[in-house]
Every structure is written in structure tokens, then in C-alpha cells.
Design a protein around this motif. Sequence first.
Motif, mmCIF file in Angstrom:
data_model
loop_
_atom_site.group_PDB
_atom_site.id
_atom_site.type_symbol
_atom_site.label_atom_id
_atom_site.label_comp_id
_atom_site.label_asym_id
_atom_site.label_seq_id
_atom_site.Cartn_x
_atom_site.Cartn_y
_atom_site.Cartn_z
ATOM 1 N N ASP A 43 0.838 -1.194 0.000
ATOM 2 C CA ASP A 43 0.000 0.000 0.000
ATOM 3 C C ASP A 43 0.871 1.240 0.000
ATOM 4 O O ASP A 43 1.914 1.285 0.651
ATOM 5 C CB ASP A 43 -0.901 0.030 1.235
ATOM 6 C CG ASP A 43 -1.977 -1.036 1.189
ATOM 7 O OD1 ASP A 43 -2.208 -1.567 0.093
ATOM 8 O OD2 ASP A 43 -2.557 -1.330 2.247
ATOM 9 N N PRO A 44 0.463 2.267 -0.717
ATOM 10 C CA PRO A 44 1.259 3.500 -0.706
ATOM 11 C C PRO A 44 1.131 4.203 0.640
ATOM 12 O O PRO A 44 0.128 4.082 1.336
ATOM 13 C CB PRO A 44 0.636 4.333 -1.828
ATOM 14 C CG PRO A 44 -0.755 3.826 -1.937
ATOM 15 C CD PRO A 44 -0.695 2.361 -1.597
ATOM 16 N N ALA A 45 2.154 4.931 1.000
ATOM 17 C CA ALA A 45 2.134 5.682 2.253
ATOM 18 C C ALA A 45 1.201 6.878 2.106
ATOM 19 O O ALA A 45 1.233 7.569 1.088
ATOM 20 C CB ALA A 45 3.533 6.164 2.608
ATOM 21 N N ASP A 108 7.800 5.575 14.574
ATOM 22 C CA ASP A 108 8.476 4.849 13.502
ATOM 23 C C ASP A 108 8.230 3.345 13.541
ATOM 24 O O ASP A 108 8.079 2.722 12.498
ATOM 25 C CB ASP A 108 9.982 5.097 13.565
ATOM 26 C CG ASP A 108 10.358 6.492 13.132
ATOM 27 O OD1 ASP A 108 9.507 7.173 12.528
ATOM 28 O OD2 ASP A 108 11.504 6.915 13.406
ATOM 29 N N PRO A 111 3.277 1.185 13.656
ATOM 30 C CA PRO A 111 2.398 1.904 12.727
ATOM 31 C C PRO A 111 0.953 1.941 13.220
ATOM 32 O O PRO A 111 0.424 0.951 13.703
ATOM 33 C CB PRO A 111 2.522 1.122 11.422
ATOM 34 C CG PRO A 111 3.155 -0.170 11.768
ATOM 35 C CD PRO A 111 3.829 -0.025 13.087
ATOM 36 N N LYS A 113 -1.749 2.293 11.477
ATOM 37 C CA LYS A 113 -2.680 1.548 10.628
ATOM 38 C C LYS A 113 -2.683 0.054 10.963
ATOM 39 O O LYS A 113 -3.717 -0.591 10.944
ATOM 40 C CB LYS A 113 -2.291 1.753 9.163
ATOM 41 C CG LYS A 113 -3.242 1.145 8.192
ATOM 42 C CD LYS A 113 -2.830 1.469 6.776
ATOM 43 C CE LYS A 113 -3.788 0.875 5.779
ATOM 44 N NZ LYS A 113 -3.386 1.177 4.402
#
Length: 157
Positions: A43-45, A108, A111, A113
Motif C-alpha cells: 500500500d502507498p504511504a 516509527d 504503525p 494503521k
Amino acid sequence: MASILRPALWRPSAVARPFAMRAAALHGSSRRSAILPPGPLNDPAPIPPPSAAHGSYHWTFERLIAAGLVPLSLAPFASGSLNPTMDAILCSAVLIHSHIGFQAVVIDYIPKKTYPGLRKLFWWGLNAATVTVGIGLYEFETNDVGVTEAIKRVWKA
């Protein structure tokens, strides 16, 4: 002579089978999902909304605190005087610097998500640890010898 160099003559079974059958023979399975597992890895950031307070001002504040720790940690020992105000400023700067550093570690490596509950637990744990250390430093400064005097005593021991 030209017929010897033709690959079809080297493998007579390759001519009889279609190309898809030959390519599938090279893979462990014919399914493409076995090569790359589905999930959040691809998935894109997400792009955060622009905020000057969270970007350049935050970075500048971090650098000022980090640069200010150098003279704050050397001043009590260079001047030879123990000032409780300077000691309190040093303790506050170290506490803020440590909190910002551990906050970056939580951001960092946990995450939001993927692990929202674990991140919230570590976030509250970091805040509780910062408050606990702040209270401990205050008690050490007011009821004991203070940080710089304790460092001097450890170095002379």
C-alpha cells in the motif's frame, strides 16, 4: 545446417505445448498470489496534510533542545557553582529531549494503521513514564542534592 540452430528442433515437446503451459512449469504453482502475499506491504504511504507546526517548527524545536543540552550540561561543571535553577533547566531539557526521542521511536516502529491499540498503549505508557520521571527529578532536586551534585559525587568516587 540452419535447422540445427532452431530451438524448436532441440525440444520437440515445446512445439506441441502452448507457451502458457511452458511458463507454468517453471513456477511452483500456477497461482500468482503465492509469489507476493497480499497485505499492507504494497500500500502507498498516505500523504499527511501540510502543517508548519508539525514540520519545520517541530524540527527547529528539536534541534534547539538538542543543541542547548551541550552548554547546559557543561555550564555547572565549568563554572564550579551549583545553581538549582540551572539544574532544573537541565533536567527539563533532558526530559523533553528524551520524550521527543522516544515519541519518534513509537511513531516509527509501531504503525497506527497496523497496530492501533498497541500504539495507543505505548503512547500512554510513554506519557506516563515522562510524568513519572519528571516527578522523580523534581523530588531529587528539591529533597536531595540535585543532579549536577550527584554527577560530581559519582565522578569523585
